[in-house]
Design a protein around this motif. Structure first.
Motif, PDB file in Angstrom:
ATOM      1  N   SER A  19       0.934  -1.263   0.033  1.00  0.00           N
ATOM      2  CA  SER A  19      -0.049   0.127  -0.156  1.00  0.00           C
ATOM      3  C   SER A  19       0.886   1.313  -0.110  1.00  0.00           C
ATOM      4  O   SER A  19       0.636   2.280  -0.850  1.00  0.00           O
ATOM      5  CB  SER A  19      -0.891  -0.137   1.288  1.00  0.00           C
ATOM      6  OG  SER A  19      -0.300  -0.117   2.468  1.00  0.00           O
ATOM      7  N   ALA A  22       2.567   1.682  -3.360  1.00  0.00           N
ATOM      8  CA  ALA A  22       1.492   2.220  -4.290  1.00  0.00           C
ATOM      9  C   ALA A  22       1.367   3.500  -4.234  1.00  0.00           C
ATOM     10  O   ALA A  22       1.318   4.468  -5.482  1.00  0.00           O
ATOM     11  CB  ALA A  22       0.279   1.638  -4.258  1.00  0.00           C
ATOM     12  N   ARG A  23       1.307   4.276  -3.050  1.00  0.00           N
ATOM     13  CA  ARG A  23       1.222   5.765  -2.863  1.00  0.00           C
ATOM     14  C   ARG A  23       2.514   6.226  -3.237  1.00  0.00           C
ATOM     15  O   ARG A  23       2.303   7.350  -3.781  1.00  0.00           O
ATOM     16  CB  ARG A  23       0.953   5.988  -1.486  1.00  0.00           C
ATOM     17  CG  ARG A  23      -0.411   5.592  -0.950  1.00  0.00           C
ATOM     18  CD  ARG A  23      -0.711   6.317   0.453  1.00  0.00           C
ATOM     19  NE  ARG A  23       0.187   5.599   1.475  1.00  0.00           N
ATOM     20  CZ  ARG A  23      -0.033   4.897   2.225  1.00  0.00           C
ATOM     21  NH1 ARG A  23      -1.163   3.909   2.102  1.00  0.00           N
ATOM     22  NH2 ARG A  23       0.639   4.112   3.156  1.00  0.00           N
ATOM     23  N   VAL A  27       0.028   5.076  -7.805  1.00  0.00           N
ATOM     24  CA  VAL A  27      -0.807   4.050  -8.553  1.00  0.00           C
ATOM     25  C   VAL A  27      -1.609   3.487  -7.211  1.00  0.00           C
ATOM     26  O   VAL A  27      -1.760   3.908  -6.157  1.00  0.00           O
ATOM     27  CB  VAL A  27      -0.327   2.785  -9.067  1.00  0.00           C
ATOM     28  CG1 VAL A  27       0.542   3.284 -10.261  1.00  0.00           C
ATOM     29  CG2 VAL A  27       0.624   1.820  -8.157  1.00  0.00           C
ATOM     30  N   SER A  28      -3.031   3.021  -7.836  1.00  0.00           N
ATOM     31  CA  SER A  28      -3.762   2.561  -6.845  1.00  0.00           C
ATOM     32  C   SER A  28      -3.189   1.356  -6.209  1.00  0.00           C
ATOM     33  O   SER A  28      -2.336   0.580  -6.614  1.00  0.00           O
ATOM     34  CB  SER A  28      -5.135   2.200  -7.376  1.00  0.00           C
ATOM     35  OG  SER A  28      -5.010   1.213  -8.493  1.00  0.00           O
ATOM     36  N   TYR A  29      -3.854   0.687  -5.085  1.00  0.00           N
ATOM     37  CA  TYR A  29      -3.516  -0.351  -4.349  1.00  0.00           C
ATOM     38  C   TYR A  29      -3.530  -1.623  -5.482  1.00  0.00           C
ATOM     39  O   TYR A  29      -2.941  -2.553  -5.450  1.00  0.00           O
ATOM     40  CB  TYR A  29      -4.215  -0.622  -3.102  1.00  0.00           C
ATOM     41  CG  TYR A  29      -3.890  -1.898  -2.128  1.00  0.00           C
ATOM     42  CD1 TYR A  29      -2.561  -1.867  -1.553  1.00  0.00           C
ATOM     43  CD2 TYR A  29      -4.517  -3.172  -2.562  1.00  0.00           C
ATOM     44  CE1 TYR A  29      -2.325  -3.038  -0.712  1.00  0.00           C
ATOM     45  CE2 TYR A  29      -4.218  -4.172  -1.976  1.00  0.00           C
ATOM     46  CZ  TYR A  29      -3.196  -4.075  -1.043  1.00  0.00           C
ATOM     47  OH  TYR A  29      -2.635  -5.438  -0.383  1.00  0.00           O
ATOM     48  N   LYS A  30      -4.965  -1.586  -6.117  1.00  0.00           N
ATOM     49  CA  LYS A  30      -5.240  -2.588  -6.876  1.00  0.00           C
ATOM     50  C   LYS A  30      -4.175  -2.734  -8.085  1.00  0.00           C
ATOM     51  O   LYS A  30      -3.662  -3.716  -8.334  1.00  0.00           O
ATOM     52  CB  LYS A  30      -6.514  -2.356  -7.337  1.00  0.00           C
ATOM     53  CG  LYS A  30      -7.059  -3.584  -8.377  1.00  0.00           C
ATOM     54  CD  LYS A  30      -8.346  -3.437  -8.882  1.00  0.00           C
ATOM     55  CE  LYS A  30      -8.915  -4.777  -9.717  1.00  0.00           C
ATOM     56  NZ  LYS A  30      -7.864  -4.912 -10.770  1.00  0.00           N
ATOM     57  N   GLN A  56      -5.630  -4.054   2.795  1.00  0.00           N
ATOM     58  CA  GLN A  56      -5.071  -2.674   2.660  1.00  0.00           C
ATOM     59  C   GLN A  56      -4.070  -2.450   3.362  1.00  0.00           C
ATOM     60  O   GLN A  56      -3.435  -1.177   3.671  1.00  0.00           O
ATOM     61  CB  GLN A  56      -6.105  -1.406   3.004  1.00  0.00           C
ATOM     62  CG  GLN A  56      -7.250  -1.353   1.946  1.00  0.00           C
ATOM     63  CD  GLN A  56      -6.850  -0.936   0.649  1.00  0.00           C
ATOM     64  OE1 GLN A  56      -5.950  -0.351   0.492  1.00  0.00           O
ATOM     65  NE2 GLN A  56      -7.779  -1.318  -0.446  1.00  0.00           N
ATOM     66  N   GLU A 195     -12.567  -8.218  -6.116  1.00  0.00           N
ATOM     67  CA  GLU A 195     -12.880  -6.956  -6.478  1.00  0.00           C
ATOM     68  C   GLU A 195     -14.286  -7.033  -7.068  1.00  0.00           C
ATOM     69  O   GLU A 195     -14.294  -7.740  -8.031  1.00  0.00           O
ATOM     70  CB  GLU A 195     -12.051  -6.541  -7.232  1.00  0.00           C
ATOM     71  CG  GLU A 195     -10.531  -6.026  -6.885  1.00  0.00           C
ATOM     72  CD  GLU A 195     -10.366  -4.632  -5.989  1.00  0.00           C
ATOM     73  OE1 GLU A 195     -11.504  -3.994  -6.053  1.00  0.00           O
ATOM     74  OE2 GLU A 195      -9.625  -4.650  -5.135  1.00  0.00           O
TER      75      GLU A 195
END
Length: 247
Positions: A19, A22-23, A27-30, A56, A195
């Protein structure tokens, strides 16, 4: 592999979680999770070892293989840059760029599942051939291809290859029911991620050995089959839906 994915690996090693990585990479976590899943599938061993802590949360570290991949990528990047500099004067005035000529040969695919493995067995028929690809210690995939494709790809036992499977072609079923089907590929695993959309659900199945499969099913089917995180399930894949590629 790509520079963006290597940056993501470096961020995981630096930040200590998917997580946070990603930040850090915007990009998004997904998107980060999907990229790491794809890299784990394409490399012989997992590049990232994730620790429990919820979708998360939780920690993550680069494995020894992941560290080697990052180091090798940067070495390769330096060598390619050096080669480009040497070639550009020779191609001056031709309208051909060395970088474009090289990267144009690299494979890109829209298939959601790409699993690297080694050809274990080839059975020739009159028109088609049955190719068995070992993608992990516990998992093989069988593909039906034409004999012409077999020759053109040079697929023989021991040859590395990549299996490509679109997510809608992966059917999920309860383990007990799947064992009673005649489907050529039956791969058992555990749901590692789900998802939900308005109509469909994207299910990621951990099949062991650092590999996973992604399936797209209707939201109603996901609920009816109880495809929640950590639930056991079996992926059913028609051998005709497995596409083989080589580097």
């Amino acid at each position: 592999m790509g520079k963006e994915r290597v940056r993501l690996l470096e961020a995981v090693g630096r930040e200590g979680s998917i997580s946070a990585a990603a930040r850090a990479t915007g990009v998004s976590y997904k998107a980060a999770w999907d990229a790491i899943t794809a890299m784990n599938n394409l490399v012989g061993q997992p590049l990232v070892a994730a620790q429990t802590g919820g979708r998360q949360g939780g920690g993550a570290v680069l494995t020894e293989e992941g560290l080697r991949v990052v180091e090798t990528f940067h070495r390769l990047e330096s060598e390619i840059a050096r080669t480009f500099r040497a070639l550009e004067p020779e191609l001056a005035g031709t309208g051909v760029a060395a970088a474009g000529m090289l990267w144009g040969f690299f494979m890109r695919t829209s298939a959601r599942n790409a699993l690297r493995g080694t050809v274990e067995k080839v059975v020739n028929g009159a028109v088609n051939a049955e190719v068995t690809l070992r993608v992990s210690d516990r998992t093989t995939l069988t593909a039906i291809i034409t004999r012409q494709s077999l020759r053109e790809l040079g697929l023989v036992p021991g040859r590395p290859a990549i299996a490509l499977i679109k997510a809608p072609f992966v059917i999920l079923a309860p383990v007990d029911e799947a064992r009673r089907t005649s489907m050529r590929n039956r791969i058992e695993g555990v749901v590692s991620n789900r998802e939900d959309g308005a109509v469909n659900s994207e299910i990621t199945l951990d099949i062991g050995g650092g590999k996973s499969l992604t399936a797209t099913v209707t939201l109603a089917s996901a609920k009816q089959l109880g495809l929640e995180k950590d639930a056991a399930a079996c992926a059913l894949i028609d051998a005709a839906h497995v596409i083989l590629a080589v580097d």
